[in-house]
Scaffold this active site. Structure first.
Site, mmCIF file in Angstrom:
data_model
loop_
_atom_site.group_PDB
_atom_site.id
_atom_site.type_symbol
_atom_site.label_atom_id
_atom_site.label_comp_id
_atom_site.label_asym_id
_atom_site.label_seq_id
_atom_site.Cartn_x
_atom_site.Cartn_y
_atom_site.Cartn_z
ATOM 1 N N ASP A 8 2.428 10.451 -3.801
ATOM 2 C CA ASP A 8 1.226 10.891 -4.500
ATOM 3 C C ASP A 8 1.154 12.386 -4.845
ATOM 4 O O ASP A 8 0.824 13.209 -3.994
ATOM 5 C CB ASP A 8 0.008 10.472 -3.682
ATOM 6 C CG ASP A 8 0.086 8.990 -3.272
ATOM 7 O OD1 ASP A 8 1.193 8.519 -2.920
ATOM 8 O OD2 ASP A 8 -0.947 8.317 -3.306
ATOM 9 N N ASN A 67 -5.572 3.350 -7.362
ATOM 10 C CA ASN A 67 -6.997 3.028 -7.517
ATOM 11 C C ASN A 67 -7.730 4.009 -8.431
ATOM 12 O O ASN A 67 -8.813 3.707 -8.919
ATOM 13 C CB ASN A 67 -7.680 2.983 -6.140
ATOM 14 C CG ASN A 67 -7.465 4.237 -5.330
ATOM 15 O OD1 ASN A 67 -6.330 4.692 -5.171
ATOM 16 N ND2 ASN A 67 -8.521 4.813 -4.813
ATOM 17 N N HIS A 68 -7.157 5.207 -8.679
ATOM 18 C CA HIS A 68 -7.817 6.186 -9.556
ATOM 19 C C HIS A 68 -7.267 6.161 -10.990
ATOM 20 O O HIS A 68 -7.508 7.097 -11.750
ATOM 21 C CB HIS A 68 -7.640 7.602 -8.996
ATOM 22 C CG HIS A 68 -8.363 7.846 -7.710
ATOM 23 N ND1 HIS A 68 -9.706 7.585 -7.556
ATOM 24 C CD2 HIS A 68 -7.934 8.326 -6.520
ATOM 25 C CE1 HIS A 68 -10.066 7.911 -6.326
ATOM 26 N NE2 HIS A 68 -9.003 8.347 -5.666
ATOM 27 N N HIS A 151 0.122 0.380 -3.301
ATOM 28 C CA HIS A 151 -0.894 1.430 -3.152
ATOM 29 C C HIS A 151 -2.062 0.834 -2.381
ATOM 30 O O HIS A 151 -2.897 0.126 -2.929
ATOM 31 C CB HIS A 151 -1.315 1.883 -4.554
ATOM 32 C CG HIS A 151 -2.027 3.194 -4.552
ATOM 33 N ND1 HIS A 151 -1.355 4.398 -4.488
ATOM 34 C CD2 HIS A 151 -3.331 3.506 -4.597
ATOM 35 C CE1 HIS A 151 -2.229 5.384 -4.516
ATOM 36 N NE2 HIS A 151 -3.447 4.871 -4.572
ATOM 37 N N HIS A 176 -0.939 5.982 -1.192
ATOM 38 C CA HIS A 176 -2.404 6.107 -1.201
ATOM 39 C C HIS A 176 -2.975 6.867 -0.006
ATOM 40 O O HIS A 176 -3.936 7.604 -0.172
ATOM 41 C CB HIS A 176 -3.103 4.734 -1.314
ATOM 42 C CG HIS A 176 -4.595 4.786 -1.213
ATOM 43 N ND1 HIS A 176 -5.387 5.360 -2.191
ATOM 44 C CD2 HIS A 176 -5.455 4.351 -0.257
ATOM 45 C CE1 HIS A 176 -6.663 5.253 -1.836
ATOM 46 N NE2 HIS A 176 -6.740 4.666 -0.666
ATOM 47 N N HIS A 178 -1.497 9.198 1.921
ATOM 48 C CA HIS A 178 -1.094 10.608 1.856
ATOM 49 C C HIS A 178 -0.565 11.202 3.152
ATOM 50 O O HIS A 178 -0.353 12.411 3.227
ATOM 51 C CB HIS A 178 -2.244 11.503 1.355
ATOM 52 C CG HIS A 178 -2.653 11.230 -0.050
ATOM 53 N ND1 HIS A 178 -3.514 12.042 -0.747
ATOM 54 C CD2 HIS A 178 -2.329 10.230 -0.893
ATOM 55 C CE1 HIS A 178 -3.710 11.565 -1.956
ATOM 56 N NE2 HIS A 178 -3.006 10.456 -2.067
HETATM 57 FE FE LIG Z 1 -5.089 6.192 -4.167
#
Ligand SMILES: [Fe+2]
Length: 258
Positions: A8, A67-68, A151, A176, A178
């Site tokens: 990410d 998700n973003h 993710h 996701h 991190h």
């Molecule tokens: Fe995410």
């Protein structure tokens, strides 16, 4: 052959780290294909067409999202026309873009990259379990090497999917959360797996966000506008070594100070 996955990419610090270091990492590790998760590239939430193009220009062969994905305007049209920038395949039938990319690696081998979203603790339109088997069949029909970016929030779900896919794909790489986990392994069937590959971005932070803002929101329960932090920038991810037939031989953590 070798596949580099960078986790990410967070905000400007993450994107700059990719631009500065990906070309030399490709050389140092003799990389055949580089996959970059870019869902936090735009100030920590989402990606723009311009940023996606910058990551591709820096040496990413495929960009995965999460998700973003749709946080930034204009990205839908970009995804609809892109073969190399993919969003989770279970994002729902009405969302633009593809969940599967098939590209040729530097050594001439075709690699399929599949992006899926977990359903635990996330608002996910379609359960990954409903679609994963047919998507993996489709990916395997197109390429011998198959890499899945899963993710997802929950460790249990990521371990479960990797185990379910063992022997059918080359790697299941969690994203996701991190925080790079200490469980990189090759499963008995020949699938490399890790629960979370980490974050390419500022680690002096709460998973990328300036600590005082993240803590302030949690303590006050009031809306706080998040901003990317700046300190301790690292590139994190994994390096997967596999056969040209798609069986994983090794998975190593990548953790490089920017
Ligand atoms: Fe995410």
């Amino acid at each position: 052959m070798k596949i580099l996955f960078l986790a990410d990419v967070f905000g400007v610090p993450g994107r700059r780290a990719v631009e500065e270091h990906l070309p030399s990492l490709r050389e140092r590790y003799d990389i055949d294909l580089a996959i970059v998760n870019g869902e936090n590239a735009a100030d920590g939430a989402g990606i723009t067409a311009k940023l996606a193009d910058k990551l591709l220009a820096a040496g990413a062969d495929v960009i995965t999202l999460g998700n973003h994905t749709y946080r930034r305007s204009g990205i839908g049209a970009y995804l609809a026309g892109s073969e190399r920038v993919i969003r989770p395949a279970n994002s729902g039938s009405q969302t633009p873009g593809r969940g599967l990319a098939v590209v040729e690696a530097r050594n001439g081998v075709h690699v399929a990259v599949l992006n899926l979203l977990g359903q635990l603790f996330l608002q996910t339109p379609v359960s990954p379990w409903e679609v994963v088997d047919s998507l993996v069949d489709e990916a395997r029909a197109a390429a011998p090497v198959v890499v899945v970016d899963f993710h997802a929030e929950a460790t249990s779900e990521k371990v479960a999917l990797a185990t379910w896919l063992d022997g059918r794909v080359t790697a299941v790489i969690g994203t996701h959360t991190h925080v790079q986990t200490n469980d990189a392994r090759v499963l008995p069937g020949g699938t490399a797996a890790i629960t979370d590959a980490g974050m390419t971005g500022p680690h002096d932070s709460v998973i990328g966000v300036r600590s005082e803002l993240a803590i302030g929101r949690m303590r006050s329960r009031l809306p706080v506008r998040f901003e990317p932090a700046e300190g301790d920038v690292r590139l994190e991810g994994v390096l997967v070594t596999c056969t040209e037939a798609g069986r994983a031989e090794a998975i190593e953590l990548v953790r490089v100070p920017a």
